[in-house]
Design a protein around this motif. Structure first.
Motif, PDB file in Angstrom:
ATOM      1  N   GLU A  63       0.813  -1.213   0.000  1.00 28.70           N
ATOM      2  CA  GLU A  63       0.000   0.000   0.000  1.00 28.70           C
ATOM      3  C   GLU A  63       0.848   1.266   0.000  1.00 28.70           C
ATOM      4  N   ASP A  64       2.128   1.155   0.358  1.00 30.26           N
ATOM      5  CA  ASP A  64       3.022   2.305   0.390  1.00 30.26           C
ATOM      6  C   ASP A  64       3.762   2.406  -0.938  1.00 30.26           C
ATOM      7  N   ASP A  65       3.632   3.552  -1.627  1.00 25.87           N
ATOM      8  CA  ASP A  65       4.296   3.735  -2.919  1.00 25.87           C
ATOM      9  C   ASP A  65       5.815   3.651  -2.795  1.00 25.87           C
ATOM     10  N   GLN A  66       6.375   4.188  -1.712  1.00 26.86           N
ATOM     11  CA  GLN A  66       7.827   4.185  -1.553  1.00 26.86           C
ATOM     12  C   GLN A  66       8.362   2.766  -1.426  1.00 26.86           C
ATOM     13  N   THR A  67       7.647   1.919  -0.694  1.00 25.48           N
ATOM     14  CA  THR A  67       8.063   0.525  -0.565  1.00 25.48           C
ATOM     15  C   THR A  67       8.050  -0.175  -1.920  1.00 25.48           C
ATOM     16  N   ASN A  68       7.037   0.090  -2.718  1.00 22.38           N
ATOM     17  CA  ASN A  68       6.964  -0.523  -4.047  1.00 22.38           C
ATOM     18  C   ASN A  68       8.097  -0.040  -4.955  1.00 22.38           C
ATOM     19  N   ILE A  69       8.457   1.246  -4.841  1.00 17.27           N
ATOM     20  CA  ILE A  69       9.548   1.771  -5.667  1.00 17.27           C
ATOM     21  C   ILE A  69      10.869   1.107  -5.304  1.00 17.27           C
ATOM     22  N   HIS A  70      11.166   1.018  -4.018  1.00 20.41           N
ATOM     23  CA  HIS A  70      12.417   0.390  -3.592  1.00 20.41           C
ATOM     24  C   HIS A  70      12.468  -1.076  -4.023  1.00 20.41           C
ATOM     25  N   ALA A  71      11.345  -1.784  -3.845  1.00 17.94           N
ATOM     26  CA  ALA A  71      11.319  -3.191  -4.236  1.00 17.94           C
ATOM     27  C   ALA A  71      11.460  -3.355  -5.742  1.00 17.94           C
ATOM     28  N   ALA A  72      10.883  -2.445  -6.520  1.00 20.41           N
ATOM     29  CA  ALA A  72      10.994  -2.531  -7.977  1.00 20.41           C
ATOM     30  C   ALA A  72      12.447  -2.362  -8.428  1.00 20.41           C
ATOM     31  N   LEU A  73      13.149  -1.392  -7.856  1.00 15.80           N
ATOM     32  CA  LEU A  73      14.543  -1.180  -8.223  1.00 15.80           C
ATOM     33  C   LEU A  73      15.411  -2.380  -7.841  1.00 15.80           C
ATOM     34  N   ARG A  74      15.131  -2.965  -6.677  1.00 14.48           N
ATOM     35  CA  ARG A  74      15.901  -4.141  -6.262  1.00 14.48           C
ATOM     36  C   ARG A  74      15.595  -5.336  -7.159  1.00 14.48           C
ATOM     37  N   ALA A  75      14.327  -5.534  -7.488  1.00 15.09           N
ATOM     38  CA  ALA A  75      13.969  -6.662  -8.351  1.00 15.09           C
ATOM     39  C   ALA A  75      14.583  -6.519  -9.730  1.00 15.09           C
ATOM     40  N   ARG A  76      14.594  -5.313 -10.294  1.00 17.28           N
ATOM     41  CA  ARG A  76      15.183  -5.119 -11.603  1.00 17.28           C
ATOM     42  C   ARG A  76      16.696  -5.341 -11.570  1.00 17.28           C
ATOM     43  N   ARG A  77      17.332  -5.017 -10.415  1.00 13.67           N
ATOM     44  CA  ARG A  77      18.763  -5.261 -10.295  1.00 13.67           C
ATOM     45  C   ARG A  77      19.059  -6.761 -10.215  1.00 13.67           C
ATOM     46  N   LEU A  78      18.182  -7.511  -9.535  1.00 12.44           N
ATOM     47  CA  LEU A  78      18.382  -8.957  -9.432  1.00 12.44           C
ATOM     48  C   LEU A  78      18.102  -9.669 -10.750  1.00 12.44           C
ATOM     49  N   ASN A  79      17.068  -9.199 -11.479  1.00 14.70           N
ATOM     50  CA  ASN A  79      16.646  -9.871 -12.711  1.00 14.70           C
ATOM     51  C   ASN A  79      16.284  -8.799 -13.739  1.00 14.70           C
ATOM     52  N   PRO A  80      17.228  -8.417 -14.601  1.00 17.36           N
ATOM     53  CA  PRO A  80      16.942  -7.355 -15.580  1.00 17.36           C
ATOM     54  C   PRO A  80      15.832  -7.704 -16.552  1.00 17.36           C
ATOM     55  N   ASP A  81      15.498  -8.987 -16.721  1.00 21.88           N
ATOM     56  CA  ASP A  81      14.480  -9.399 -17.692  1.00 21.88           C
ATOM     57  C   ASP A  81      13.112  -9.624 -17.059  1.00 21.88           C
ATOM     58  N   VAL A  82      12.993  -9.440 -15.748  1.00 19.20           N
ATOM     59  CA  VAL A  82      11.725  -9.738 -15.094  1.00 19.20           C
ATOM     60  C   VAL A  82      10.680  -8.697 -15.493  1.00 19.20           C
ATOM     61  N   ARG A  83       9.464  -9.146 -15.636  1.00 16.36           N
ATOM     62  CA  ARG A  83       8.342  -8.249 -15.936  1.00 16.36           C
ATOM     63  C   ARG A  83       7.800  -7.687 -14.624  1.00 16.36           C
ATOM     64  N   LEU A  84       7.758  -6.375 -14.510  1.00 17.16           N
ATOM     65  CA  LEU A  84       7.351  -5.719 -13.275  1.00 17.16           C
ATOM     66  C   LEU A  84       5.954  -5.130 -13.417  1.00 17.16           C
ATOM     67  N   VAL A  85       5.117  -5.397 -12.433  1.00 18.17           N
ATOM     68  CA  VAL A  85       3.797  -4.775 -12.326  1.00 18.17           C
ATOM     69  C   VAL A  85       3.761  -4.081 -10.977  1.00 18.17           C
ATOM     70  N   ILE A  86       3.681  -2.756 -11.001  1.00 17.83           N
ATOM     71  CA  ILE A  86       3.874  -1.952  -9.806  1.00 17.83           C
ATOM     72  C   ILE A  86       2.577  -1.228  -9.475  1.00 17.83           C
ATOM     73  N   ARG A  87       2.167  -1.352  -8.251  1.00 18.38           N
ATOM     74  CA  ARG A  87       0.981  -0.644  -7.756  1.00 18.38           C
ATOM     75  C   ARG A  87       1.402   0.718  -7.212  1.00 18.38           C
ATOM     76  N   MET A  88       0.841   1.779  -7.801  1.00 22.64           N
ATOM     77  CA  MET A  88       1.201   3.134  -7.400  1.00 22.64           C
ATOM     78  C   MET A  88      -0.061   3.981  -7.315  1.00 22.64           C
ATOM     79  N   PHE A  89      -0.230   4.676  -6.193  1.00 21.47           N
ATOM     80  CA  PHE A  89      -1.351   5.603  -6.086  1.00 21.47           C
ATOM     81  C   PHE A  89      -1.005   6.938  -6.723  1.00 21.47           C
ATOM     82  N   ASN A  90       0.226   7.391  -6.553  1.00 21.77           N
ATOM     83  CA  ASN A  90       0.679   8.643  -7.156  1.00 21.77           C
ATOM     84  C   ASN A  90       0.914   8.415  -8.642  1.00 21.77           C
TER      85      ASN A  90
END
Length: 607
Positions: free
Chosen positions: A80-107
């Motif tokens: 539910e926190d946009d900041q948590t989703n942003i940090h997790a997205a950057l970490r996931a992309r660093r671990l797996n550059p080919d992963v498909r990301l679906v990010i929940r953002m209110f802003n």
């Protein structure tokens, strides 16, 4: 698939991916004992469900690696926190550059910038990406934005639902089968059950028939209803900036009637004194008016040695000036009070009618309020928490807001529920929404009611009971997570979801898909590609494959709109779909899952 989060959306998404799409899901929850984490864990006990549940308070790099992000096809970040989703997205992309990301953002603005940044990073890593690499690799969605159009449509026009594609507003409207004089439509989305039939859960006729073929529509009795897809309007040019204050600043809103009359009286008196000064002193009219004004402000020289009339007029002007000082002070005070009221919460105006009463100004309520205001529909909001995020929006839009518990006696009357056109109960509590709906129905039996309810079975029972109790009124129950989860799941499978339209308690998805690799579409005609009850081709993308927009549902707020439409909605049934084509489909959740599973199996066998 990896799903991070433990709220209602995460639960629906895990259920959608594992139960509908049949994929293995790893759920990463902050705690196994809070929120919907226990219900998520229970999904793993269902037959045929492959689910792993991990517990981690923070989605750091080690936790994401343990969840298998480095080997995952897609990751959904639904905290539910946009900041948590942003940090997790950057970490996931660093671990797996080919992963498909679906990010929940209110802003929405921040989400758009994040998606563009990750897309640029992917493009820099692979200057010439393959088709599979650019297949919706980063998708930023908002559950509130996904559900808001359906909630607004249910409140404004009852049974209609809307979705936007290529700047065109599409509406699903209920029409009688074989009705004469009905407006043109693109296709039939569903045949509704016979209202005379007993709509029990065990009755097979209780569910609508989704995406029927022409033969089924022709064989249907004329007394039944169907849901058709209609094109309403194409969006005009750039949206005009929204006014936060009323047009102009009328004097009646800044100053009271008594103060206006007092100022008018003093002005008339000063005019009379100026005329008398002109007559007595023999000065020029402008000079006489100037002398009179100086006397009023006690700035002129004493009229010593001048005619008696001139001295009397100077004394009268001085007395008028003494009366002017408190009037000037009152003008300043009332002006400040008026401007402060303009930025504060407004009560419902007298005589208001035909408005919509909106309960709850959280994430969903604020998005719904924004859309209702854009449609120039009068709204009265009710919110228990004065610090809710939608209260600030309501204040800026000058929308009346009542602070208090909607279940308290007399509060809905203060919102003028008896003269309203609909009630939107969008709080996070099912019991509060239901209690408010029942109370509103007691005040106005024919009132249109739209409730936000999480539990499907409970919502079905409530809707059918209210319809039976109030047959002349419209009752709709909507679950935000149910409306949003198919869009999130479809994005995780790598297809661009344009929107979702609820049909009773079912959902139809509108997706833009590439024909390449889809055996049920590639090399087939439009008629051959149609699968009743599963999917149907609605439109063909006419843009050049190298210049196609990745998001056909974009609005001017999310990006520039093209000058010319890219979609052709009337495609000949004999047109043969080519690998380079992109089409817009209307599909059920199971139909889209089947289509994507076949595509994945074909790609796996090819590799």
């Amino acid at each position: 698939m990896v799903v991070c989060g433990d709220d209602a959306l995460a639960y629906r998404l895990v259920h959608e991916l594992s139960g509908v799409y049949g994929t293995h899901v790893t759920a990463l929850v902050p705690s196994l004992e809070r929120n919907h984490a226990p219900r998520i864990a229970e999904l793993g006990l269902l037959p045929g469900v492959s689910l792993t549940v991990l517990e981690a308070l923070d989605p750091d790099e080690a936790t994401l690696r343990a969840a298998g992000v480095d080997r995952a096809v897609a990751v959904a970040l639904t905290y539910e926190d946009d900041q948590t989703n942003i940090h997790a997205a950057l970490r996931a992309r660093r671990l797996n550059p080919d992963v498909r990301l679906v990010i929940r953002m209110f802003n929405r603005k921040l989400g758009r910038h994040l998606g563009e940044m990750l897309e640029r990073a992917s493009a820099a890593r692979s200057p010439q990406p393959r088709w599979s690499d650019i297949d919706a690799s980063i998708t930023v969605l908002s559950d509130a934005d996904t559900a808001a159009p359906a909630l607004v449509a249910a409140a404004v026009v009852g049974s209609s639902k809307v979705v936007q594609a290529d700047g065109l507003l599409l509406r699903a409207a209920e029409r009688p089968v074989g009705g004469a004089g009905s407006r043109p439509h693109l296709c039939t989305l569903a045949l509704l059950p016979d209202p005379v039939t007993d709509l029990s859960r065990d009755d097979p006729g209780a569910d609508p028939q989704l995406l029927p073929d022409d033969a089924a529509v022709s064989a249907t009795d004329d007394g039944r209803s169907r849901v058709v897809l209609e094109a309403i309007t194409r969006r005009p040019g750039p949206a005009t900036p929204r006014r936060r204050l009323p047009r102009g600043l009328p004097m009646r809103e800044l100053f009271s009637r008594r103060l206006r009359w007092t100022v008018a009286g003093l002005a008339a008196l000063q005019g009379l004194l100026a005329v008398l000064t002109w007559q007595v002193s023999g000065e020029a009219p402008l000079r006489a008016a100037y002398l009179s004004m100086l006397d009023l402000l006690s700035l002129g020289d004493p009229a010593l040695g001048e005619p008696t009339g001139r001295q009397v007029l100077q004394l009268l002007s001085g007395l008028s000036g003494m009366a002017l000082l408190p009037v000037l002070f009152a003008i300043v005070v009332e002006a400040l009070g008026a401007f402060r009221t303009a930025t504060a919460l407004r009560p419902p105006p007298r005589g208001l009618s035909g408005h919509i009463v909106l309960l709850g100004l959280g994430k969903v309520g604020s998005r719904v309020l924004d859309r209702l205001h854009a449609l120039d529909i009068d709204v009265v909001c009710v919110e228990q928490d004065p610090q809710a995020r939608g209260v600030v929006l309501a204040r800026s839009l000058r929308v009346p807001v009542i602070i208090g518990d909607a279940t308290q006696e007399g509060l809905l009357e203060a919102a003028k529920i008896g003269r309203s056109r609909a009630l939107l109960a969008l709080t996070s509590s099912d019991s509060t929404n239901l209690e408010a709906a029942l109370y509103a129905r007691e005040s106005k039996a024919e009132l249109r009611v739209v409730m936000r309810l999480f539990d499907d079975e409970f919502a079905t029972v409530v809707s059918r009971t209210l319809r039976a109790s109030y047959p002349r009124a419209t009752t709709r129950s909507r679950s935000v997570s149910t409306l949003a989860a198919p869009a999130f799941a479809g994005a995780m499978m790598g297809r661009q979801i344009l929107g979702a339209i609820p049909i009773e308690r079912h959902v139809l998805l509108f997706a833009a898909v590439d024909v390449r690799g889809l055996l049920e579409l590639e090399g087939r005609t439009i008629a051959e590609a149609f699968r009743p009850g599963a999917w149907r081709v609605l439109a063909l993308d006419l843009a050049d494959p190298a210049e196609r927009r990745p998001d056909l549902s974009a609005t001017p707020e999310n990006g520039p709109m093209p000058r010319e439409p890219e979609l052709a909605w009337e495609v000949p049934s004999g047109y043969v779909l080519r690998p380079e084509d992109r089409v817009v489909l209307a599909a059920t959740r199971h139909g889209l899952a089947r289509l994507l599973r076949h595509a994945a199996q074909s790609a796996h066998s090819t590799s």
